[in-house]
Each structure stands twice: as structure tokens, then as C-alpha cells.
Design a protein around this motif. Structure first.
Motif, PDB file in Angstrom:
ATOM      1  N   MET A  63       0.849  -1.197   0.000  1.00  0.00           N
ATOM      2  CA  MET A  63       0.000   0.000   0.000  1.00  0.00           C
ATOM      3  C   MET A  63       0.884   1.246   0.000  1.00  0.00           C
ATOM      4  SD  MET A  63      -3.281   0.783   2.504  1.00  0.00           S
ATOM      5  CE  MET A  63      -3.154  -0.835   3.230  1.00  0.00           C
ATOM      6  N   LYS A  64       0.465   2.236  -0.724  1.00  0.00           N
ATOM      7  CA  LYS A  64       1.215   3.484  -0.762  1.00  0.00           C
ATOM      8  C   LYS A  64       1.122   4.193   0.595  1.00  0.00           C
ATOM      9  CE  LYS A  64      -0.864   5.603  -4.074  1.00  0.00           C
ATOM     10  NZ  LYS A  64      -1.142   6.717  -5.000  1.00  0.00           N
ATOM     11  N   ARG A  65       2.098   5.041   0.842  1.00  0.00           N
ATOM     12  CA  ARG A  65       2.126   5.776   2.114  1.00  0.00           C
ATOM     13  C   ARG A  65       0.843   6.582   2.325  1.00  0.00           C
ATOM     14  NH1 ARG A  65       4.137  10.946   3.608  1.00  0.00           N
ATOM     15  NH2 ARG A  65       4.306  11.050   5.868  1.00  0.00           N
ATOM     16  N   ASP A  66       0.370   7.260   1.274  1.00  0.00           N
ATOM     17  CA  ASP A  66      -0.841   8.084   1.443  1.00  0.00           C
ATOM     18  C   ASP A  66      -2.062   7.225   1.773  1.00  0.00           C
ATOM     19  OD1 ASP A  66       0.085  10.770   1.124  1.00  0.00           O
ATOM     20  OD2 ASP A  66       0.477  10.303  -0.975  1.00  0.00           O
ATOM     21  N   GLU A  67      -2.115   6.050   1.207  1.00  0.00           N
ATOM     22  CA  GLU A  67      -3.228   5.146   1.534  1.00  0.00           C
ATOM     23  C   GLU A  67      -3.161   4.729   2.999  1.00  0.00           C
ATOM     24  OE1 GLU A  67      -4.029   3.160  -2.866  1.00  0.00           O
ATOM     25  OE2 GLU A  67      -2.688   2.151  -1.457  1.00  0.00           O
ATOM     26  N   ILE A  68      -1.959   4.501   3.477  1.00  0.00           N
ATOM     27  CA  ILE A  68      -1.787   4.142   4.895  1.00  0.00           C
ATOM     28  C   ILE A  68      -2.216   5.300   5.788  1.00  0.00           C
ATOM     29  CG2 ILE A  68      -0.058   3.578   6.678  1.00  0.00           C
ATOM     30  CD1 ILE A  68       1.500   2.102   4.390  1.00  0.00           C
ATOM     31  N   LEU A  69      -1.830   6.515   5.396  1.00  0.00           N
ATOM     32  CA  LEU A  69      -2.212   7.691   6.193  1.00  0.00           C
ATOM     33  C   LEU A  69      -3.732   7.865   6.225  1.00  0.00           C
ATOM     34  CD1 LEU A  69       0.567  10.209   5.017  1.00  0.00           C
ATOM     35  CD2 LEU A  69       0.410   9.037   7.230  1.00  0.00           C
ATOM     36  N   ILE A  70      -4.373   7.618   5.089  1.00  0.00           N
ATOM     37  CA  ILE A  70      -5.837   7.755   5.035  1.00  0.00           C
ATOM     38  C   ILE A  70      -6.505   6.646   5.846  1.00  0.00           C
ATOM     39  CG2 ILE A  70      -7.830   7.616   3.460  1.00  0.00           C
ATOM     40  CD1 ILE A  70      -6.044   9.189   1.401  1.00  0.00           C
ATOM     41  N   GLN A  71      -5.968   5.442   5.769  1.00  0.00           N
ATOM     42  CA  GLN A  71      -6.485   4.348   6.614  1.00  0.00           C
ATOM     43  C   GLN A  71      -6.371   4.714   8.091  1.00  0.00           C
ATOM     44  OE1 GLN A  71      -7.748   1.263   5.938  1.00  0.00           O
ATOM     45  NE2 GLN A  71      -7.244   0.808   3.804  1.00  0.00           N
ATOM     46  N   GLU A  72      -5.282   5.397   8.443  1.00  0.00           N
ATOM     47  CA  GLU A  72      -5.098   5.787   9.848  1.00  0.00           C
ATOM     48  C   GLU A  72      -6.138   6.821  10.272  1.00  0.00           C
ATOM     49  OE1 GLU A  72      -1.005   7.008  10.180  1.00  0.00           O
ATOM     50  OE2 GLU A  72      -0.264   4.935  10.102  1.00  0.00           O
ATOM     51  N   SER A 117      -9.567  15.223  12.513  1.00  0.00           N
ATOM     52  CA  SER A 117      -8.988  15.215  11.159  1.00  0.00           C
ATOM     53  C   SER A 117      -9.810  16.049  10.173  1.00  0.00           C
ATOM     54  CB  SER A 117      -8.891  13.769  10.652  1.00  0.00           C
ATOM     55  OG  SER A 117     -10.192  13.207  10.566  1.00  0.00           O
ATOM     56  N   PHE A 118     -10.794  16.790  10.677  1.00  0.00           N
ATOM     57  CA  PHE A 118     -11.682  17.560   9.799  1.00  0.00           C
ATOM     58  C   PHE A 118     -11.136  18.971   9.573  1.00  0.00           C
ATOM     59  CE2 PHE A 118     -15.760  15.099  11.278  1.00  0.00           C
ATOM     60  CZ  PHE A 118     -15.272  13.954  10.685  1.00  0.00           C
ATOM     61  N   ALA A 119     -11.192  19.450   8.339  1.00  0.00           N
ATOM     62  CA  ALA A 119     -10.839  20.841   8.054  1.00  0.00           C
ATOM     63  C   ALA A 119     -11.833  21.759   8.763  1.00  0.00           C
ATOM     64  CB  ALA A 119     -10.868  21.083   6.548  1.00  0.00           C
ATOM     65  N   ALA A 120     -11.361  22.910   9.191  1.00  0.00           N
ATOM     66  CA  ALA A 120     -12.187  23.823  10.004  1.00  0.00           C
ATOM     67  C   ALA A 120     -13.502  24.181   9.316  1.00  0.00           C
ATOM     68  CB  ALA A 120     -11.393  25.093  10.321  1.00  0.00           C
ATOM     69  N   ASP A 121     -13.474  24.293   8.003  1.00  0.00           N
ATOM     70  CA  ASP A 121     -14.674  24.722   7.265  1.00  0.00           C
ATOM     71  C   ASP A 121     -15.322  23.560   6.516  1.00  0.00           C
ATOM     72  OD1 ASP A 121     -12.765  24.219   5.378  1.00  0.00           O
ATOM     73  OD2 ASP A 121     -13.261  25.980   4.144  1.00  0.00           O
ATOM     74  N   VAL A 157      -5.328  15.069  -3.349  1.00  0.00           N
ATOM     75  CA  VAL A 157      -6.793  15.115  -3.199  1.00  0.00           C
ATOM     76  C   VAL A 157      -7.315  13.694  -3.412  1.00  0.00           C
ATOM     77  CG1 VAL A 157      -8.987  16.044  -4.030  1.00  0.00           C
ATOM     78  CG2 VAL A 157      -6.949  17.502  -4.059  1.00  0.00           C
ATOM     79  N   ALA A 158      -8.027  13.155  -2.420  1.00  0.00           N
ATOM     80  CA  ALA A 158      -8.479  11.770  -2.515  1.00  0.00           C
ATOM     81  C   ALA A 158      -9.913  11.635  -2.015  1.00  0.00           C
ATOM     82  CB  ALA A 158      -7.560  10.864  -1.689  1.00  0.00           C
ATOM     83  N   ASP A 210       1.780  18.063   4.392  1.00  0.00           N
ATOM     84  CA  ASP A 210       2.046  16.643   4.621  1.00  0.00           C
ATOM     85  C   ASP A 210       1.031  15.972   5.571  1.00  0.00           C
ATOM     86  OD1 ASP A 210       3.765  14.566   3.687  1.00  0.00           O
ATOM     87  OD2 ASP A 210       4.523  14.363   5.737  1.00  0.00           O
ATOM     88  N   ARG A 211      -0.133  16.590   5.723  1.00  0.00           N
ATOM     89  CA  ARG A 211      -1.145  16.011   6.615  1.00  0.00           C
ATOM     90  C   ARG A 211      -2.487  15.964   5.885  1.00  0.00           C
ATOM     91  NH1 ARG A 211      -4.513  18.721  10.307  1.00  0.00           N
ATOM     92  NH2 ARG A 211      -5.496  17.208  11.696  1.00  0.00           N
ATOM     93  N   TRP A 212      -3.110  14.778   5.868  1.00  0.00           N
ATOM     94  CA  TRP A 212      -4.423  14.644   5.243  1.00  0.00           C
ATOM     95  C   TRP A 212      -5.513  15.178   6.175  1.00  0.00           C
ATOM     96  CZ3 TRP A 212      -5.401  13.390   0.295  1.00  0.00           C
ATOM     97  CH2 TRP A 212      -4.372  12.784  -0.446  1.00  0.00           C
TER      98      TRP A 212
END
Lengths: 145, 145
Positions: A1-10, A30-34, A82-83, A128-130
Motif C-alpha cells: 500500500m502506498k504511504r498516502d493510503e496508509i495515512l488515510i487508513q489511519e 482530522s476535519f478541516a475547520a470549514d 486530493v483523494a 504533509d497532513r491529510w
């Protein structure tokens, strides 16, 4: 699994853990303020404070003691940063706990209720943060015989 | 309104026109070939052929003669060429038309049914043309008294 996929799974695992702890602040970590949030009843909530308050209310009332399980069915990258994450959710909650009884204990002999849903997360990577910029949930309808 | 917002509004208008003509091919005209579609019952369909076939089926059966109205409530640009359009949908359909009666005429004295939903479109601009890469629909729950 790609690193970004791992980060999103987390991030998804973090949502699940927060739900199961009934921790609305952690749920929104993990939610954006808006962010935009469309709940399973089709209501559109905008911004973290509103979404946090709404979750605090349901965690304290009719979803008290409920257990959420998320499985990531698919991650679609529209851009490298963007995912869209498509989840399937299984929620065990307790009948009898209503919004009008915030202090009533769940589990107290209540029947279990099982619901399935498909929450979808739109995520953006910044510094560097989803982050989740939009969340939409749709209940999976029960099959008719 | 910015040009891209106008183009996205036109895509939404195209979806509405296609629905109201019962034209499943036109309904899918703005969809990316490998698009993801989560319908109001929580089913996840992948790819245009599947989504087109599904709409042909509902346009010919229980949504026969139905009328869809879309209003764009918000467009969120994640990138200049990646956007999320939040819609509110009002659907008038006819009770009595079931999936088992493909040749039965709607309108024939049937009672109208009104449903509200919040479809969300994730769009990507490619070669100066916006395409829907994902679509998720959530029914707006009826208010309890």
C-alpha cells in the motif's frame, strides 16, 4: 500500500476509535475547520464547531454506547493530494436510548440494532497532513424479501 | 459567478433535463468512464455502463414519468480544477409504478410522492471540460412530529 493510503487508513481508524469512545472532539480531529458534513438523514452541516456539537449530542443520546466499524472499500486519488475514500460502516446501537433521555444508560437490557452505511470522505493533503474537507453518509437500505 | 461555476451549473441542469426525459445515456453524459456512484439506497456502482443501465432500469420502472429538480446549494473548489457541488433535489414520482411493471403507464391516476435528497458531485476539469468523477446521494429524512 502506498504511504498516502496508509495515512488515510489511519484517519479512518481514528474516526472509528473516536466514535467508539464517544469522543466528539477526537472524531473531528482530522476535519478541516470549514468542512462540509452531510449526515445519514440528509442534513448538511458546515464547519467543525457545528459538526462536533452534533456528534456530541448523538454520542450522549441515541448513539450512546454504540460501536462503529469502518472498512475502506476504495480510495480514489483525483490528485496526488486530493483523494476520495469510500467506506462501508457497520453500526451497532441500542434501541431504547432516545434523544430525550441523555442520562439513561445504554446496554441496560436494550436490544441491539445493526445498521449499515456508506460514508464517503473527501480528503486534502496540506503540509504533509491529510484532512477531511467533506463527509457524506448514506444509509444502506435494508433488503426487501 | 465565475465561469467554472457556470459550467458546473450547466452540468447539473443537464442531469435534471436528462432525468426528466428519462434518458439514461444523457444522464451519464458528464460522467467519467470509471466514475463512482453511490445511490440513495447506499449501493456503490462503478463505471458508466453500470450506472447507465441502473438509471435506464429506474427510468423505465418505478421512476417512470418522475420529475427531478436540482438546486446547487454550494460549490467547493478543492483545486481550480477539482470541485464538489452540493445539490438539493426534489423528486416527484408516482406511487403504484413498480419495478415489476415496466410497461405500466405512470400518471394513470397514481398518487404523487415527493422526496427530497442531497446529491453531491465530485467534479474534475480535464481538457477544459468538467466531468463528474463521483456522485453520492442521501435521502433527506422526513421530519418527525
Amino acid at each position: 500500500m502506498k504511504r498516502d493510503e496508509i495515512l488515510i487508513q489511519e484517519i479512518v481508524k481514528g474516526l472509528e476509535t473516536a466514535w467508539n469512545a464517544g469522543d466528539s472532539a477526537a472524531f473531528c480531529a482530522s476535519f478541516a475547520a470549514d468542512m462540509d458534513f452531510i449526515d445519514v438523514l440528509g442534513n448538511h452541516h458546515q464547519g467543525c464547531p457545528v459538526v462536533e456539537r452534533g456528534h456530541r449530542r448523538i454520542f450522549d443520546t441515541f448513539y450512546k454506547g454504540s460501536k462503529q466499524q469502518y472498512a475502506v472499500e476504495k480510495i480514489r486519488f483525483i490528485r496526488p493530494e486530493v483523494a476520495v475514500a469510500f467506506l462501508k460502516a457497520r453500526l451497532i446501537s441500542y434501541l431504547g436510548v432516545s434523544i430525550d433521555e441523555p442520562n439513561r444508560d445504554a446496554h441496560a437490557g436494550d436490544a441491539e440494532r445493526e445498521d449499515w452505511a456508506r460514508p464517503t470522505l473527501i480528503l486534502e493533503k496540506k503540509n504533509d497532513r491529510w484532512q477531511v474537507v467533506a463527509f457524506q453518509n448514506t444509509r444502506v437500505a435494508e433488503m426487501r424479501a
